[in-house]
Scaffold this motif. Structure first.
Motif: not given
Length: 125
Positions: A64-86
């Protein structure tokens, strides 16, 4: 196969970057534009990012390539919502959005070694 998710506050930026990378590298990777909000405004969207990640579930790695600030936070949030394998496949890359995603795409055509790809991206700073 490598999955690349492009995350920016602007969908136009990620759509254009996806077009440029695909034109230069072909279709060896799965590249997704996850810029802007779900309704087309400037901003970021964890659900939109999560949807792109889930589309890459068969990829060996997802960068995941993010531009700045909240894009990183949104990417982190999205990952946290995934199952462990993904989750384990996902890597938020510390590098520039445009140059980093382009270099990772090109270099991944030469090697699948994540450390080598990340090293090349780190040279873009």
């Amino acid at each position: 196969m490598l999955g690349i998710i492009l995350v920016s506050h602007s969908r136009k930026i990620t759509d254009g970057l996806k077009e440029m990378i695909t034109e230069m590298t072909g279709t060896e990777q799965m590249i997704f534009s996850a810029g802007g909000t779900g309704d087309g405004r400037i901003g970021t969207s964890a659900p939109l990012i999560m949807e792109s990640i889930e589309t890459c579930k068969n990829c060996e790695r997802i960068l995941l390539f993010c531009d700045m600030g909240s894009s990183i936070l949104s990417a982190e949030t999205a990952i946290e919502l995934l199952d462990d394998e993904l989750k384990e496949k996902c890597h938020i890359i510390d590098g520039p959005l445009v140059e980093g995603a382009f270099v990772a795409s090109v270099h991944s055509l030469l090697t699948e070694d994540l450390d080598s790809i990340l090293h090349e991206v780190s040279q873009c700073k």
